[in-house]
Design a protein around this motif. Structure first.
Motif, PDB file in Angstrom:
ATOM      1  N   VAL A 221      -4.945 -91.524 -46.584  1.00 19.80           N
ATOM      2  CA  VAL A 221      -4.428 -92.202 -45.402  1.00 19.80           C
ATOM      3  C   VAL A 221      -5.578 -92.334 -44.412  1.00 19.80           C
ATOM      4  O   VAL A 221      -6.215 -91.342 -44.046  1.00 19.80           O
ATOM      5  CB  VAL A 221      -3.274 -91.411 -44.747  1.00 19.80           C
ATOM      6  CG1 VAL A 221      -2.734 -92.173 -43.530  1.00 19.80           C
ATOM      7  CG2 VAL A 221      -2.154 -91.155 -45.749  1.00 19.80           C
ATOM      8  N   LYS A 222      -5.841 -93.558 -44.001  1.00 16.11           N
ATOM      9  CA  LYS A 222      -6.933 -93.803 -43.063  1.00 16.11           C
ATOM     10  C   LYS A 222      -6.626 -93.131 -41.723  1.00 16.11           C
ATOM     11  O   LYS A 222      -5.501 -93.231 -41.217  1.00 16.11           O
ATOM     12  CB  LYS A 222      -7.109 -95.309 -42.859  1.00 16.11           C
ATOM     13  CG  LYS A 222      -8.373 -95.688 -42.102  1.00 16.11           C
ATOM     14  CD  LYS A 222      -8.532 -97.201 -42.057  1.00 16.11           C
ATOM     15  CE  LYS A 222      -9.815 -97.582 -41.321  1.00 16.11           C
ATOM     16  NZ  LYS A 222     -10.015 -99.055 -41.300  1.00 16.11           N
ATOM     17  N   PRO A 223      -7.600 -92.447 -41.139  1.00 16.70           N
ATOM     18  CA  PRO A 223      -7.345 -91.762 -39.862  1.00 16.70           C
ATOM     19  C   PRO A 223      -7.044 -92.736 -38.730  1.00 16.70           C
ATOM     20  O   PRO A 223      -7.508 -93.879 -38.723  1.00 16.70           O
ATOM     21  CB  PRO A 223      -8.656 -91.011 -39.598  1.00 16.70           C
ATOM     22  CG  PRO A 223      -9.308 -90.893 -40.930  1.00 16.70           C
ATOM     23  CD  PRO A 223      -8.944 -92.147 -41.672  1.00 16.70           C
ATOM     24  N   THR A 224      -6.263 -92.276 -37.790  1.00 17.82           N
ATOM     25  CA  THR A 224      -6.014 -93.024 -36.566  1.00 17.82           C
ATOM     26  C   THR A 224      -6.799 -92.372 -35.433  1.00 17.82           C
ATOM     27  O   THR A 224      -7.514 -91.390 -35.647  1.00 17.82           O
ATOM     28  CB  THR A 224      -4.510 -93.053 -36.236  1.00 17.82           C
ATOM     29  OG1 THR A 224      -4.294 -93.875 -35.091  1.00 17.82           O
ATOM     30  CG2 THR A 224      -3.970 -91.650 -35.975  1.00 17.82           C
ATOM     31  N   LYS A 225      -6.681 -92.920 -34.241  1.00 17.31           N
ATOM     32  CA  LYS A 225      -7.336 -92.321 -33.077  1.00 17.31           C
ATOM     33  C   LYS A 225      -6.633 -92.805 -31.818  1.00 17.31           C
ATOM     34  O   LYS A 225      -5.825 -93.754 -31.843  1.00 17.31           O
ATOM     35  CB  LYS A 225      -8.820 -92.693 -33.034  1.00 17.31           C
ATOM     36  CG  LYS A 225      -9.089 -94.171 -32.847  1.00 17.31           C
ATOM     37  CD  LYS A 225     -10.592 -94.449 -32.796  1.00 17.31           C
ATOM     38  CE  LYS A 225     -10.875 -95.943 -32.599  1.00 17.31           C
ATOM     39  NZ  LYS A 225     -12.327 -96.215 -32.553  1.00 17.31           N
ATOM     40  N   ILE A 226      -6.926 -92.152 -30.713  1.00 16.83           N
ATOM     41  CA  ILE A 226      -6.381 -92.564 -29.423  1.00 16.83           C
ATOM     42  C   ILE A 226      -7.249 -93.702 -28.895  1.00 16.83           C
ATOM     43  O   ILE A 226      -8.450 -93.518 -28.651  1.00 16.83           O
ATOM     44  CB  ILE A 226      -6.362 -91.390 -28.435  1.00 16.83           C
ATOM     45  CG1 ILE A 226      -5.447 -90.268 -28.960  1.00 16.83           C
ATOM     46  CG2 ILE A 226      -5.896 -91.846 -27.050  1.00 16.83           C
ATOM     47  CD1 ILE A 226      -5.527 -88.980 -28.161  1.00 16.83           C
ATOM     48  N   THR A 227      -6.675 -94.889 -28.762  1.00 16.06           N
ATOM     49  CA  THR A 227      -7.450 -96.043 -28.298  1.00 16.06           C
ATOM     50  C   THR A 227      -7.481 -96.138 -26.781  1.00 16.06           C
ATOM     51  O   THR A 227      -8.442 -96.660 -26.203  1.00 16.06           O
ATOM     52  CB  THR A 227      -6.873 -97.347 -28.880  1.00 16.06           C
ATOM     53  OG1 THR A 227      -5.494 -97.456 -28.520  1.00 16.06           O
ATOM     54  CG2 THR A 227      -7.003 -97.356 -30.392  1.00 16.06           C
ATOM     55  N   VAL A 250      -2.511 -97.935 -38.292  1.00 14.64           N
ATOM     56  CA  VAL A 250      -3.001 -97.698 -39.651  1.00 14.64           C
ATOM     57  C   VAL A 250      -2.063 -98.412 -40.620  1.00 14.64           C
ATOM     58  O   VAL A 250      -0.849 -98.168 -40.605  1.00 14.64           O
ATOM     59  CB  VAL A 250      -3.056 -96.191 -39.984  1.00 14.64           C
ATOM     60  CG1 VAL A 250      -3.427 -95.976 -41.448  1.00 14.64           C
ATOM     61  CG2 VAL A 250      -4.051 -95.487 -39.077  1.00 14.64           C
ATOM     62  N   LYS A 251      -2.618 -99.287 -41.445  1.00 13.02           N
ATOM     63  CA  LYS A 251      -1.813-100.049 -42.388  1.00 13.02           C
ATOM     64  C   LYS A 251      -1.044 -99.121 -43.333  1.00 13.02           C
ATOM     65  O   LYS A 251      -1.606 -98.212 -43.923  1.00 13.02           O
ATOM     66  CB  LYS A 251      -2.721-100.976 -43.200  1.00 13.02           C
ATOM     67  CG  LYS A 251      -1.960-101.931 -44.117  1.00 13.02           C
ATOM     68  CD  LYS A 251      -2.921-102.861 -44.846  1.00 13.02           C
ATOM     69  CE  LYS A 251      -2.151-103.810 -45.765  1.00 13.02           C
ATOM     70  NZ  LYS A 251      -3.072-104.736 -46.490  1.00 13.02           N
ATOM     71  N   GLY A 252       0.254 -99.378 -43.452  1.00  8.26           N
ATOM     72  CA  GLY A 252       1.093 -98.579 -44.345  1.00  8.26           C
ATOM     73  C   GLY A 252       1.698 -97.355 -43.700  1.00  8.26           C
ATOM     74  O   GLY A 252       2.566 -96.698 -44.288  1.00  8.26           O
ATOM     75  N   SER A 253       1.266 -97.025 -42.489  1.00  4.69           N
ATOM     76  CA  SER A 253       1.782 -95.833 -41.803  1.00  4.69           C
ATOM     77  C   SER A 253       2.877 -96.210 -40.808  1.00  4.69           C
ATOM     78  O   SER A 253       2.695 -97.098 -39.985  1.00  4.69           O
ATOM     79  CB  SER A 253       0.654 -95.105 -41.065  1.00  4.69           C
ATOM     80  OG  SER A 253      -0.290 -94.593 -41.971  1.00  4.69           O
TER      81      SER A 253
END
Length: 322
Positions: A221-227, A250-253
């Motif tokens: 799962v590709k990491p996310t972050k606070i934008t 994140v795509k798929g999440s």
């Protein structure tokens, strides 16, 4: 706590095998080309030893005085267990046959480890065989076994066998191929086995490392972050405020987790789960304090099991006293 006879049967069926001298659970799995499968689980427990060892113990625990007939009734009431005679001894013999879709098979073997099953690949791994055995015990937890006075040492002779059969000849495996059937392989473990991997395939050129890499990619799962974030404006006299966080998509999440703490090492962090959204408003934050935030994304994998990204880097947000 009072146990029904049904629960008693569930506990002792799993717990009693090792010390009865017939400690074995055998799972025969026939895999179809679409990855669906028929699975038959068979167990045998010596009746006399079982009754002598576990009747008094479970009766004392449950507050019920159990006769031999009571135990027989409890063991047989599921309709899948019967009393058979083997070499002049009576045994509780249980056979449970079920069919599963490919997704169900993968979920079944991913509950206590990693399972990846297709019409041409069988791969399961885990840290402990014991966790898988306990999961077969109708929801009985490890704490329940401890409460009954059953220790792990009593399971040391408990054997677990898997027999897997494909529709085509096996080309690579770390199990033992049946001499009479090239489509069939068996694996033998015991209750204390740790860090085990069972692998077989009918695909030419496919190795256990190939499959492990495939599973790793499917579970990634590709990491996310606070934008961005925004601290709410409040009255000067107010002691508390809130922060609104926005996370990268994140795509798929469809689920994201937020953790926050007043400590950089995230000790005693509080958790928030976001379902179907990527914004979170964290309330009741004290003015004048510094908070640390981190986030992660998750998704359902091929086995319908939730898998997670790594946590993001920690984001430091200082709340003004004003």
């Amino acid at each position: 706590m009072r146990l029904s006879k049904t629960k008693i049967a569930a506990v002792v069926l799993a717990a009693g095998m090792s010390v009865t001298g017939c400690g074995q659970m055998t799972s025969d799995i026939m895999i179809n080309t679409d990855g669906s499968a028929k699975m038959t689980v068979t167990t045998d427990i010596k009746r006399s030893t079982f009754i002598n060892l576990y009747g008094p113990m479970v009766g004392s625990f449950s507050g019920e005085k159990l006769s031999d007939a009571d135990i027989d009734k409890a063991m047989l009431e599921d309709g899948k267990t019967k009393i058979v005679e083997i070499d002049g001894e009576k045994y509780y013999h249980s056979t449970d046959t079920s069919t599963h879709t490919n997704k169900e098979m993968n979920k079944e073997f991913s509950e206590s480890g990693t399972g990846y099953i297709t019409g041409s690949v069988f791969y399961i791994s885990g840290n402990e065989v014991s966790s898988g055995v306990l999961s077969e015990s109708n929801g009985m937890s490890e704490d329940m076994f401890k409460e009954l006075g059953i220790s792990e040492s009593e399971f040391k002779d408990f054997k677990v066998q898997y027999s897997v059969e494909f529709k085509a000849p096996i080309t690579n495996t770390n199990g033992k191929i049946d001499e009479a059937n090239p489509n069939k392989v068996s694996f033998n473990l015991d209750y204390t086995s740790t860090n085990f991997e069972l692998f077989a395939t009918t695909e030419s050129g496919t190795t256990i490392n190939t499959v492990k890499n495939t599973v790793k990619k499917l579970n990634y799962v590709k990491p996310t972050k606070i934008t961005k974030y925004k601290v709410a404006k409040t009255a000067k006299k107010a002691k508390k405020t809130s922060v609104k966080l926005t996370l990268k998509k994140v795509k798929g999440s469809k689920q994201y987790d937020v953790q926050y703490s007043t400590k950089k090492n995230m000790k005693k962090a509080k958790n928030i789960t976001l379902l179907g959204k990527r914004t979170a408003t964290i309330r009741k934050l004290s003015k004048g304090k510094t908070y640390y935030f981190r986030v992660r994304a998750s998704k359902k994998n091929y086995a319908d099991v939730t898998v997670y990204s790594d946590w993001s880097k920690v984001k430091k947000i200082k709340i003004s006293k004003k």
